[in-house]
Design a protein around this motif. Structure first.
Motif, short mmCIF file in Angstrom:
data_model
loop_
_atom_site.label_atom_id
_atom_site.label_comp_id
_atom_site.label_asym_id
_atom_site.label_seq_id
_atom_site.Cartn_x
_atom_site.Cartn_y
_atom_site.Cartn_z
N THR A 133 0.82 -1.23 0.00
CA THR A 133 0.00 0.00 0.00
C THR A 133 0.84 1.27 0.00
O THR A 133 0.31 2.37 -0.19
N ASP A 134 2.15 1.12 0.22
CA ASP A 134 3.04 2.29 0.21
C ASP A 134 3.45 2.70 -1.20
O ASP A 134 4.08 3.75 -1.38
N VAL A 135 3.09 1.90 -2.18
CA VAL A 135 3.47 2.18 -3.57
C VAL A 135 2.97 3.56 -3.99
O VAL A 135 1.84 3.94 -3.68
N GLY A 136 3.82 4.29 -4.71
CA GLY A 136 3.42 5.60 -5.20
C GLY A 136 4.63 6.50 -5.33
O GLY A 136 5.77 6.06 -5.15
N THR A 137 4.38 7.75 -5.64
CA THR A 137 5.44 8.75 -5.73
C THR A 137 5.32 9.72 -4.57
O THR A 137 4.24 10.23 -4.30
N TYR A 138 6.42 9.94 -3.90
CA TYR A 138 6.45 10.82 -2.74
C TYR A 138 7.14 12.12 -3.14
O TYR A 138 8.25 12.13 -3.64
N PHE A 139 6.44 13.22 -2.90
CA PHE A 139 6.95 14.55 -3.23
C PHE A 139 7.13 15.37 -1.96
O PHE A 139 6.25 15.36 -1.10
N CYS A 140 8.24 16.09 -1.90
CA CYS A 140 8.32 17.15 -0.91
C CYS A 140 7.94 18.44 -1.62
O CYS A 140 8.00 18.52 -2.86
N ALA A 141 7.54 19.43 -0.85
CA ALA A 141 7.13 20.71 -1.43
C ALA A 141 7.53 21.83 -0.50
O ALA A 141 7.36 21.73 0.72
N GLY A 142 8.05 22.90 -1.09
CA GLY A 142 8.47 24.03 -0.29
C GLY A 142 7.88 25.33 -0.78
O GLY A 142 7.41 25.41 -1.93
N PRO A 143 7.86 26.33 0.08
CA PRO A 143 7.28 27.62 -0.32
C PRO A 143 8.22 28.41 -1.20
O PRO A 143 9.38 28.61 -0.87
N GLY A 144 7.68 28.86 -2.33
CA GLY A 144 8.42 29.78 -3.18
C GLY A 144 7.99 31.20 -2.88
O GLY A 144 7.27 31.45 -1.91
N ALA A 145 8.40 32.12 -3.74
CA ALA A 145 8.06 33.52 -3.51
C ALA A 145 6.55 33.73 -3.52
O ALA A 145 6.01 34.50 -2.73
N ASN A 146 5.90 33.06 -4.43
CA ASN A 146 4.46 33.29 -4.57
C ASN A 146 3.64 32.02 -4.64
O ASN A 146 2.46 32.08 -4.92
N ASN A 147 4.29 30.90 -4.46
CA ASN A 147 3.53 29.67 -4.64
C ASN A 147 4.23 28.51 -3.95
O ASN A 147 5.30 28.67 -3.37
N LEU A 148 3.63 27.37 -4.01
CA LEU A 148 4.19 26.14 -3.47
C LEU A 148 4.82 25.37 -4.63
O LEU A 148 4.16 25.13 -5.63
N PHE A 149 6.09 25.01 -4.52
CA PHE A 149 6.68 24.27 -5.61
C PHE A 149 7.15 22.91 -5.11
O PHE A 149 7.55 22.73 -3.98
N PHE A 150 7.08 21.95 -6.01
CA PHE A 150 7.29 20.55 -5.65
C PHE A 150 8.66 20.06 -6.05
O PHE A 150 9.23 20.49 -7.06
N GLY A 151 9.17 19.14 -5.26
CA GLY A 151 10.39 18.45 -5.60
C GLY A 151 10.18 17.51 -6.76
O GLY A 151 9.08 17.35 -7.26
N THR A 152 11.26 16.89 -7.17
CA THR A 152 11.25 16.03 -8.36
C THR A 152 10.57 14.68 -8.11
O THR A 152 10.22 13.99 -9.04
N GLY A 153 10.37 14.32 -6.86
CA GLY A 153 9.64 13.11 -6.53
C GLY A 153 10.50 11.86 -6.48
O GLY A 153 11.51 11.75 -7.18
N THR A 154 10.08 10.92 -5.66
CA THR A 154 10.70 9.58 -5.61
C THR A 154 9.59 8.57 -5.81
O THR A 154 8.62 8.53 -5.05
N ARG A 155 9.75 7.74 -6.85
CA ARG A 155 8.73 6.73 -7.13
C ARG A 155 9.12 5.43 -6.45
O ARG A 155 10.18 4.87 -6.72
N LEU A 156 8.26 4.98 -5.56
CA LEU A 156 8.51 3.75 -4.79
C LEU A 156 7.71 2.59 -5.36
O LEU A 156 6.49 2.69 -5.52
N THR A 157 8.41 1.51 -5.63
CA THR A 157 7.78 0.25 -6.02
C THR A 157 8.05 -0.76 -4.92
O THR A 157 9.20 -0.90 -4.48
N VAL A 158 7.02 -1.45 -4.48
CA VAL A 158 7.17 -2.46 -3.44
C VAL A 158 6.87 -3.82 -4.06
O VAL A 158 5.77 -4.05 -4.55
N ILE A 159 7.85 -4.70 -3.99
CA ILE A 159 7.71 -6.03 -4.59
C ILE A 159 7.18 -7.00 -3.52
O ILE A 159 7.81 -7.15 -2.48
N PRO A 160 6.04 -7.63 -3.78
CA PRO A 160 5.45 -8.50 -2.74
C PRO A 160 6.32 -9.73 -2.47
O PRO A 160 7.06 -10.19 -3.33
#
Lengths: 109, 113
Positions: A82-109
């Motif tokens: 259930t943890d499968v997915g892409t995890y993004f961090c996000a930080g405040p910019g001058a006028n908006n919220l901008f996102f990191g490049t992301g880490t895509r997690l695959t979990v092999i059963p």
């Protein structure tokens, strides 16, 4: 311009293994947020960190904000499918919220 | 569950057509955003709005335009769709600028043929 890089870009783990993604900003952040996006879904807010050195836990997830407030990490203990997915961090910019490049997690059963 | 809605969810359209992607939120948020995202890739901010009658371009250059005539509504328009516009478009809103969580709609997956 402001940049937020995440490593690794991809991570494949066996179910039960731990997982960590790292977020690094080129500038000091007043706060950092983490989001999870399931495959085919949309980003969903997980948590926000504000204080230098702050550590927060959500069940098997541990979030950390660096002392210098320029980096952050998300650690998942004993991954599940259930943890499968892409995890993004996000930080405040001058006028908006901008996102990191992301880490895509695959979990092999 | 977040009260932000996007329509349509999926759209396949021919080159040269004009399209409008709808985004509405019922949370009374002043801040709204449009992101473009290729599958499994980064989120690129293409437009944002401070509030009614305010729109700004984001970091990623886009041929789309937006309007904000009402607080709850932030539509995105492509005057002439091209295959290079094929992507997922995500709308989001937040109460504050960057110290409150952003709520995302479910996205519109656009394919231009």
């Amino acid at each position: 311009g402001q940049q937020v890089m995440q490593i690794p870009q991809y991570q494949h783990v066996q179910e039960g293994e731990d997982f960590t993604t790292y977020c690094n900003s080129s500038t000091t952040l007043s706060n950092i947020q983490w989001y999870k996006q399931r495959p085919g879904g949309h980003p969903v807010f997980l948590i926000q960190l504000v204080k230098s050195g702050e550590v927060k836990k959500q069940k098997r997830l541990t979030f950390q904000f660096g002392e210098a407030k320029k980096n952050s990490s998300l650690h998942i203990t004993a991954t599940q499918t259930t943890d499968v997915g892409t995890y993004f961090c996000a930080g405040p910019g001058a006028n908006n919220l901008f996102f990191g490049t992301g880490t895509r997690l695959t979990v092999i059963p | 569950e977040a009260d932000i809605y996007q329509t349509p969810r999926y759209l396949v359209i021919g080159t040269g057509k004009k399209i409008t992607l709808e985004c509405s939120q019922t949370m009374g948020h002043d801040k709204m955003y449009w992101y473009q995202q290729d599958p499994g890739m980064e989120l690129h901010l293409i437009h944002y709005s401070y509030g009614v009658n305010s729109t700004e371009k984001g970091d990623l250059s886009s041929e789309s335009t937006v309007s904000r005539i009402r607080t709850e509504h932030f539509p995105l328009t492509l005057e002439s769709a091209r295959p290079s516009h094929t992507s997922q478009y995500l709308c989001a809103s937040s109460e504050g600028w960057a110290n409150t969580e952003a709520f995302f709609g479910q996205g519109t997956r656009l394919t231009v043929v």
